[in-house]
Design a protein around this motif. Structure first.
Motif, PDB file in Angstrom:
ATOM      1  N   UNK A 190      49.678  31.417  41.257  1.00 17.73           N
ATOM      2  CA  UNK A 190      49.077  31.107  42.564  1.00 17.73           C
ATOM      3  C   UNK A 190      47.874  32.006  42.812  1.00 17.73           C
ATOM      4  N   UNK A 191      48.029  33.299  42.477  1.00 19.80           N
ATOM      5  CA  UNK A 191      46.931  34.243  42.669  1.00 19.80           C
ATOM      6  C   UNK A 191      45.715  33.838  41.843  1.00 19.80           C
ATOM      7  N   UNK A 192      45.943  33.401  40.610  1.00 21.52           N
ATOM      8  CA  UNK A 192      44.829  33.004  39.739  1.00 21.52           C
ATOM      9  C   UNK A 192      44.166  31.748  40.269  1.00 21.52           C
ATOM     10  N   UNK A 193      44.964  30.794  40.701  1.00 22.28           N
ATOM     11  CA  UNK A 193      44.416  29.543  41.220  1.00 22.28           C
ATOM     12  C   UNK A 193      43.595  29.770  42.492  1.00 22.28           C
ATOM     13  N   UNK A 194      43.984  30.762  43.290  1.00 23.78           N
ATOM     14  CA  UNK A 194      43.246  31.071  44.510  1.00 23.78           C
ATOM     15  C   UNK A 194      42.032  31.946  44.237  1.00 23.78           C
ATOM     16  N   UNK A 195      41.865  32.362  42.998  1.00 24.10           N
ATOM     17  CA  UNK A 195      40.718  33.180  42.645  1.00 24.10           C
ATOM     18  C   UNK A 195      40.842  34.621  43.061  1.00 24.10           C
ATOM     19  N   UNK A 196      42.058  35.060  43.357  1.00 25.39           N
ATOM     20  CA  UNK A 196      42.261  36.440  43.829  1.00 25.39           C
ATOM     21  C   UNK A 196      42.613  37.393  42.697  1.00 25.39           C
TER      22      UNK A 196
END
Length: 919
Positions: free
Chosen positions: A223-229
């Motif tokens: 989720x963090x990667x998909x949100x660009x965080x």
């Protein structure tokens, strides 16, 4: 730390060896049963004469992978171990069972090593012991074909152990263990297809054990990667790289495997797996219900069965079926374990996760999820999944034994489980002793499986107990009225009982149950290849009636039209065409069959028979030789090629003919024909003592052997042992009172050696009773009248004989001599006839010349017409080949020999005439 924990001590290994030996020692006394027959006894790939490359071109059962009837089970390395067994002990079942036992020990030890990666030492031993004694494994260990499971498991576990070493210091990648893993996966897959599933276990191990991820942590990172965080961690990139290498290797193996089966799935019928051809929702409900059934067999292996096909487990056709509760319960329990293992960190969840992976992933190929399989439940496919089950049990036992309150009871329960399982395994092994015991034990568990009733019938049929076998086959048709194979079995058994009418009725019922041809749909894909044998069996039955040969041919052609690659139909049709005196068409049929299988020795043999019918002995011998190149022990090819060499008259071929006959009698020591023909060869080579020995051996095996008795007597007569010939002739005439040449030879010996004119006269009179126009017998009787000095009667007799054979000059001369004697006696009554038997001697030299020719043209005389086997035109699909008799024709050499002897006889005749004339 892992490597240190995974070490197996010598004591632990010795414990496992002892426990396995205690549970499986009696498996050494079992034979080849069930699938062993096809995989071992009938599999030519085991024979040293079969090229090794065939192992990699054929399936597990020896059928070319290119053929549609192939099972598509590609396990060449397992077959290679069978071949090694055959090399050392041929078909001695003990060695095959012993090697299986050894492989099971190896699996248990390697499994202990794996257990130590996730359990403590004590729990690992418990898991390994439980695996060693679990009764579910009897099919894999005691059944020889179960070796595929054993071998695949060894390399399966070895591949996993290798992969656990792929993580280096600081989470680096060590590529050598990964390369070894890929190699071991390939080897495991070549032992049995499920070996490839270890890649999935390695992937789960890498993510959740080696890297320590949990499912929530992975989801958060994603989720963090998909949100660009955030970016992908380096350790995760390394993990992905390893997984990509594993998955690419797996994909490559899958592609190769698909190429091997030529993108064709095996043909199974609804009898093999009823749910696979059922409509929704019955198909899905039944397949899901089979999962708790398999789980129950692991949990409670009290009722084991070697065959779970057909009606063993009725279809789950409705959502209201109470068995759906078992399915729901199973999925709830499995789901809860998966949630626990994936959600929570810790050693316990890791242990449960790896246990679940071992249960679920290796079972997927047998689950019908991706493709249908040829069984409903198979105990042997639970061999690897039971490893995960044993780890779960050992892990649960560890939890209980750590609690002081339950410690004692946990140990008692463990001891009880291990002891009862060991006893059950020991007892279950005896069920595999023979096919009869195996299938009878299965019927105790399940009476709704027609296949089991059929298999008991087959076992009784093999023991020639056709009446009892028929009862089981009929019961199979009652349990499963639409079972084509059961009706075929009933028909075949009726035929064996000589009830042809009932046999034909049963075959017709089986034929009526065959699926109807649907335009545009390939017939072969909708019917099991062996079911097409109903056309072969029915045709083989009705062609016994000469008036129905065309009808039989139509059945063969119908089978061929349904499957153009149906080799057996071409073979059987070729035999029929020979019977219909159509050798050219028979040749076409066999050549078409050879296009489908050039490695079939029987086909080359059959083609040789066709060339014999076409009067082409050279080509016939070439084809016999090809058959023997493929199968050096082909009995009929050995026998008939030897006879062909013998008949050729070529002395250069006699040594090879003798070698082949010697090989034949080694293979068939109870067949008197082999010894007889060795005797005939020895007579051709003037080896009288050797010929006598072979003839006597033939007669010992078959006291009423017509040709051997006569030719032995003839041999004695030719070698000056006439008195030794008499008892042999007595035996011959006791069995065959109408043996004309035997009577002639006996009369000759009685008249010339025993001076028994009365006995000789009886022999010749008997000949004339059987055949009033027999010239030899009539002439010899005339000689008796001459010896009795009844010249008037002798004259009348010779006149009658001359009327039968007016072109025989010696009869006319003898008549002239007798008339001359009558005339001279009128002038000189005191003149006496020669009393030294010269007239009778002349009769022997002349009238018995044909008897002496019998040695040279023994295959054409009445006395030796039965000395040669007629080569069976082909091996019938459901019966053993029959051996009949044949009368071959005279060769050019034999005719020349006859002429030479006739000239010699005429010379002797002139000498005797001079004596009779008093010169």
């Amino acid at each position: 730390l892992l490597e240190k924990m995974a070490d197996v001590s010598l004591k632990e290994a010795a414990l496992i060896v002892g426990v396995v030996a205690a549970c499986y020692w009696n498996s050494l006394f079992c034979g080849f049963v069930f699938d062993d027959v096809s995989a071992i006894l009938d599999n030519k790939d085991l024979h040293p004469s079969t090229p090794l490359k065939n192992l990699f071109q054929n399936d597990f059962w020896g059928t070319p992978m290119s053929e549609e009837r192939s099972h598509k089970s590609y396990r060449p390395l397992t077959v290679l171990t069978f071949r090694l067994n055959y090399l050392f002990s041929e078909l001695n079942a003990v060695s095959y069972h012993f090697l299986n036992l050894v492989f099971h020990v190896v699996v248990c030890i390697v499994f202990l090593k794996v257990c130590k990666l996730f359990l403590d030492n004590r729990s690992s031993i418990v898991a390994s012991l439980l695996f060693a004694v679990h009764p579910i494994h009897t099919e894999a260990v005691t059944g020889v074909v179960g070796r595929a499971e054993l071998l695949s498991s060894i390399f399966f576990l070895a591949a996993f152990l290798s992969y656990t070493k792929s993580k280096g210091p600081d989470n680096t990648i060590v590529w050598t263990p990964i390369a070894v893993t890929v190699f071991l996966v390939a080897v495991a897959t070549l032992c049995k297809e499920q070996g490839i599933t270890v890649v999935g276990i390695c992937c789960v191990y890498e993510v959740f054990i080696a890297q320590g991820y949990t499912l929530p942590a992975l989801l958060d990172t994603a989720i963090q990667i998909l949100r660009g965080k955030g970016s992908i961690p380096f350790s995760m990139l390394q993990t992905l790289l390893k997984l990509i290498v594993l998955m690419f290797s797996t994909l490559l193996l899958v592609v190769v495997r698909v190429q091997v089966i030529q993108s064709q799935l095996p043909v199974f019928t609804r009898f093999d797996n009823p749910a696979a051809v059922s409509p929704s929702p019955a198909r899905q409900l039944t397949f899901n219900y089979l999962l708790p059934v398999n789980a129950w067999l692991l949990l409670n292996p009290s009722e084991l069965c070697c065959d779970w096909t057909m009606g063993t487990i009725p279809l789950v056709e409705s959502l209201l079926d109470v068995r759906n509760v078992a399915t729901l319960t199973f999925f709830c329990f499995l789901g809860s374990l998966m949630v626990f293992s994936l959600r929570y960190p810790g050693d316990s969840s890791k242990t449960v996760l790896m246990a679940l992976c071992l249960i679920v992933l290796p079972f997927i190929p047998a689950s019908n999820l991706f493709f249908p399989v040829g069984f409903v439940v198979a105990e042997r496919v639970l061999y690897v999944p039971s490893m995960g089950f044993c780890i779960l049990v050992a892990h649960g036992w560890k939890k209980l034994s750590n609690k002081s309150v339950l410690r004692k009871i946990s140990w008692v329960c463990l001891a009880a489980v291990l002891f009862t399982h060991a006893l059950k395994t020991l007892h279950r092994n005896w069920d595999w002793e023979s096919e009869y015991t195996l299938f009878m034990s299965a019927l105790k568990v399940n009476k709704n499986n027609a296949k089991l009733w059929n298999n008991v019938g087959h076992a009784l049929e093999n023991e020639k107990n056709f009446e009892r076998a028929l009862q089981f086959f009929i019961q199979a048709t009652q349990v499963q009225p639409d079972d084509i194979g059961a009706h075929m079995n009933v028909g075949r058994t009726y035929k064996n009982l000589n009830k042809t009418k009932e046999a034909e009725e049963s075959y017709m019922i089986a034929k009526s149950l065959m699926p109807q041809i649907i335009p545009g749909k390939k017939y072969a894909a909708r019917v099991a290849p062996n079911h097409l044998n109903v056309y072969i069996n029915l045709a083989n039955l009705i062609r016994a009636n000469e008036s129905r040969l065309e009808e039989a041919d139509q059945l063969y052609r119908q089978a061929i039209s349904m499957r153009p690659d149906f080799k057996q139909a071409y073979i059987s049709r070729g035999e029929l065409l020979l019977k219909m005196n159509k050798p050219l068409k028979a040749k076409e049929a066999y050549l078409r069959a050879l296009e489908l299988d050039r490695t079939n020795a029987d086909l080359w043999y059959n083609l040789a028979i066709v060339y014999i019918e076409l009067k082409d002995p050279t080509e016939a011998l070439k084809n016999f030789n090809r058959a023997l190149e493929l199968n050096p022990t082909h009995k009929l090819a050995l026998f008939n090629s030897a006879l062909l060499m013998q008949e050729s008259g070529d002395a250069r071929l006699r040594p090879e003919a003798k070698q082949r006959l010697l090989h034949y009698v080694k293979e068939e020591p109870q067949d008197s024909n082999g010894y007889f023909n060795l005797g005939m060869l020895a007579m051709d080579d003037k080896k009288d003592m050797e010929a006598e020995a072979w003839m006597k051996k033939a007669i010992r095996l078959q006291p009423n052997f017509r040709s051997a008795l006569f030719n032995l007597a003839l041999l004695y007569s030719q070698t000056g042992k006439e008195l030794m010939a008499l008892p042999v002739l007595e035996d011959l005439l006791r069995y065959y009172p109408d043996h004309t040449k035997g009577l002639i030879l006996k009369g000759d010996i009685l008249m010339n050696q025993k001076k028994d004119i009365v006995g000789a006269k009886m022999c010749f009179e008997k000949i004339l009773e059987l055949d009033p126009n027999n010239v030899q017998g009539k002439h010899n009787l005339c000689v008796v009248y001459f010896e009795e000095r009844d010249l008037i009667k002798a004259e009348k007799c010779l006149v009658e004989t001359l009327a039968l054979a007016p072109h025989e000059e010696y009869i006319q001369r003898h008549l002239n001599i007798v008339r001359s004697k009558i005339a001279s006696l009128g002038a000189m009554e005191q003149s006496s006839l020669p009393s030294d038997g010269t007239a009778a001697t002349e009769a022997k030299k002349n009238s018995f010349q044909n008897l002496k020719e019998a040695k040279s043209w023994k295959t054409t005389t009445q006395s030796t017409a039965d000395n040669k086997k007629e080569p069976s035109k082909n091996k019938k699909p459901t019966e053993k080949s029959n051996v009949d008799k044949e009368t071959p024709k005279k060769s050019t050499k034999e005719i020349k020999d006859i002429e030479k002897k006739r000239v010699a006889a005429l010379k002797r005749l002139e000498e005797i005439e001079r004596i009779l004339n008093g010169e």
